[in-house]
Design a protein around this motif. Structure first.
Motif, PDB file in Angstrom:
ATOM      1  N   HIS A   1       0.863  -1.174   0.000  1.00 15.12           N
ATOM      2  CA  HIS A   1       0.000   0.000   0.000  1.00 15.12           C
ATOM      3  C   HIS A   1       0.900   1.224   0.000  1.00 15.12           C
ATOM      4  CE1 HIS A   1       1.032  -0.889   4.168  1.00 15.12           C
ATOM      5  NE2 HIS A   1       0.909   0.403   4.410  1.00 15.12           N
ATOM      6  N   LEU A   2       0.355   2.368  -0.393  1.00 10.63           N
ATOM      7  CA  LEU A   2       1.160   3.580  -0.415  1.00 10.63           C
ATOM      8  C   LEU A   2       1.507   4.023   1.002  1.00 10.63           C
ATOM      9  CD1 LEU A   2      -0.251   5.881  -3.222  1.00 10.63           C
ATOM     10  CD2 LEU A   2       1.594   4.221  -3.304  1.00 10.63           C
ATOM     11  N   VAL A  37      -4.603  -3.284  -6.218  1.00 10.38           N
ATOM     12  CA  VAL A  37      -4.327  -1.855  -6.319  1.00 10.38           C
ATOM     13  C   VAL A  37      -5.671  -1.159  -6.415  1.00 10.38           C
ATOM     14  CG1 VAL A  37      -3.200  -0.026  -7.602  1.00 10.38           C
ATOM     15  CG2 VAL A  37      -2.153  -2.288  -7.508  1.00 10.38           C
ATOM     16  N   GLY A  38      -5.954  -0.318  -5.430  1.00 10.77           N
ATOM     17  CA  GLY A  38      -7.279   0.265  -5.368  1.00 10.77           C
ATOM     18  C   GLY A  38      -8.311  -0.816  -5.125  1.00 10.77           C
ATOM     19  N   ARG A  72       3.406  -0.013  -8.847  1.00 12.40           N
ATOM     20  CA  ARG A  72       2.230   0.225  -7.995  1.00 12.40           C
ATOM     21  C   ARG A  72       2.005   1.726  -7.837  1.00 12.40           C
ATOM     22  NH1 ARG A  72      -1.178  -1.338  -3.950  1.00 12.40           N
ATOM     23  NH2 ARG A  72      -0.653  -3.517  -4.141  1.00 12.40           N
ATOM     24  N   GLU A  95      -1.336   3.722  -8.674  1.00 13.67           N
ATOM     25  CA  GLU A  95      -1.992   4.470  -7.594  1.00 13.67           C
ATOM     26  C   GLU A  95      -2.082   5.952  -7.952  1.00 13.67           C
ATOM     27  OE1 GLU A  95      -3.332   3.277  -4.866  1.00 13.67           O
ATOM     28  OE2 GLU A  95      -2.246   1.504  -4.134  1.00 13.67           O
ATOM     29  N   ASN A 115      -4.983   6.413 -10.308  1.00 18.05           N
ATOM     30  CA  ASN A 115      -6.235   6.290  -9.569  1.00 18.05           C
ATOM     31  C   ASN A 115      -6.534   7.563  -8.787  1.00 18.05           C
ATOM     32  OD1 ASN A 115      -6.552   3.690 -10.534  1.00 18.05           O
ATOM     33  ND2 ASN A 115      -5.802   2.697  -8.676  1.00 18.05           N
ATOM     34  N   TYR A 143       7.619  -0.799  -3.267  1.00 21.89           N
ATOM     35  CA  TYR A 143       6.334  -1.458  -3.323  1.00 21.89           C
ATOM     36  C   TYR A 143       6.467  -2.834  -3.976  1.00 21.89           C
ATOM     37  CZ  TYR A 143       4.861   3.203  -2.087  1.00 21.89           C
ATOM     38  OH  TYR A 143       4.721   4.412  -1.437  1.00 21.89           O
TER      39      TYR A 143
END
Length: 385
Positions: free
Chosen positions: A48-49, A113-114, A353, A357, A360, A383
């Motif tokens: 995740h970020l 992702v998302g 990623r 992201e 998104n 990531y």
């Protein structure tokens, strides 16, 4: 005899008594290492970020962020109405049929992702689509040309996007070598087409597919009207040139000179750096061709300003990576923040990623400067791509 036997038992027991604590210590160390090892490996990448402080706070001409909110505006280019010709992006991309056959195997190699679940092939295609998305936002009149292996199962149905099959060796170990060969073949074909019929000029940007174009790049051909091809540079002694962004003017003379230049790079690549064919060989060959020119001064790479050099009749424009090939996780530019006039963000290595992201985030709140803050705050984290 009994006394002798007792002493014998005692003497044989001494080594065991001395050795036993050492044996237990070794076993305990081995046990602890088994516990710590997965933890260390786990911390290498995130799924995740992870936002951290945005580098470059307080520095002039750098993006200033508060979280994912930009506090100043980026310097965006206005549409260049006087530019002669269009700009097309050319990239090399393929999928491997062995991987496609396992597209439904989601047991061990999937990421989220998302709200989307991707396997290895799907996330590569997702990155390619994000590459196209950013171009169509910032340069909607530009075409995207994908040079690919005729044997691959690649299928892309997008407006202004076309596939250009070129025979070659697209194995993972030879892909960077094949990329140079594919560029040369494309330029040769383009030259033949121009000689057979008159067409409007189209300038080309040969680029990796893991970049985000965040500003109009047509200004390169307008602001620097005399170059044949352009390369991006950074202040790195061993690898000052990055091959992920090469601009070529669309005139017959420039196309020919760019083809000849890349043929020389390919020659050096094949003769001197073939052992680095999986990666870095192309960049090392580029640097060798440029730095071996008698009049070239490598100290200009440290200044971070665009400059031109005539190399045996070929006008080569050198553009700073900080603006045209900015990479989140590496290079001095990252530690000093993001330039306000950045035009290309390059998501190298495991940053795919972050690339997805970022798109998104932009899709939900279409403010380019805010999205750049997200990249800046996330760029130093590894990531799972």
């Amino acid at each position: 005899m009994k006394t002798c036997s007792g002493w014998r038992r005692f003497l044989f027991g001494v080594p065991l008594i001395v050795f036993l604590p050492h044996l237990l210590s070794v076993m305990e160390l081995h046990h602890n290492s088994r516990i710590e090892q997965p933890q260390k490996k786990f911390n290498n990448k995130f799924d995740h970020l992870v936002l951290g402080p945005a580098a470059g706070q307080g520095l002039s001409n750098r993006l200033q962020c508060q979280g994912t909110k930009a506090l100043n505006r980026t310097h965006t280019s206005n549409s260049i109405s006087s530019l002669e010709g269009n700009v097309a992006f050319v990239t090399v991309f393929t999928v491997y049929n062995s991987s496609v056959s396992n597209v439904d195997d989601r047991s061990s190699n999937t990421v989220v992702v998302g709200k989307e679940l991707y396997n290895k092939v799907e996330r590569s295609m997702a990155a390619l689509n994000v590459f196209i998305n950013f171009i169509q936002v910032t340069m909607p009149q530009s075409d995207v040309i994908i040079l690919t292996d005729p044997a691959s199962d690649l299928s892309v149905h997008r407006d202004r996007v076309s596939l250009y099959p070129i025979q070659g060796e697209y194995s993972r170990d030879k892909l960077m070598l094949q990329r140079i060969r594919s560029y040369i073949t494309f330029l040769e074909t383009r030259l033949q087409e121009l000689s057979q019929r008159r067409e409007n000029i189209t300038h080309y940007i040969l680029t990796d597919s893991d970049i985000a174009v965040v500003d109009d790049l047509g200004q390169i051909f307008h602001e620097y009207p005399n170059f044949h091809l352009a390369l991006t540079f950074r202040n790195n002694k061993a690898q000052p040139l990055n091959s992920g962004f090469i601009a070529v003017r669309g005139t017959p003379d420039a196309l020919l000179r760019a083809k000849l230049f890349l043929q020389e790079v390919l020659k050096i690549y094949s003769s001197k750096y073939i052992n680095a064919s999986r990666m870095l060989g192309d960049q090392l060959a580029l640097a060798w061709v440029v730095k071996s020119h008698p009049s070239f001064d490598s100290r200009r790479f440290a200044k971070g300003l665009a400059f031109s050099e005539d190399m045996d009749g070929t006008s080569v424009l050198f553009l700073p990576c900080a603006m045209y090939n900015w990479t989140p996780p590496e290079g001095a530019g990252q530690f000093h923040g993001m330039p306000l006039d950045v035009k290309v963000v390059h998501f190298k290595g495991s940053r795919k990623r972050l690339m997805l992201e970022s798109w998104n985030f932009y899709s939900s709140s279409p403010k380019m400067a805010d999205m750049l803050c997200l990249i800046l705050a996330s760029g130093r984290t590894k990531y799972d791509f």
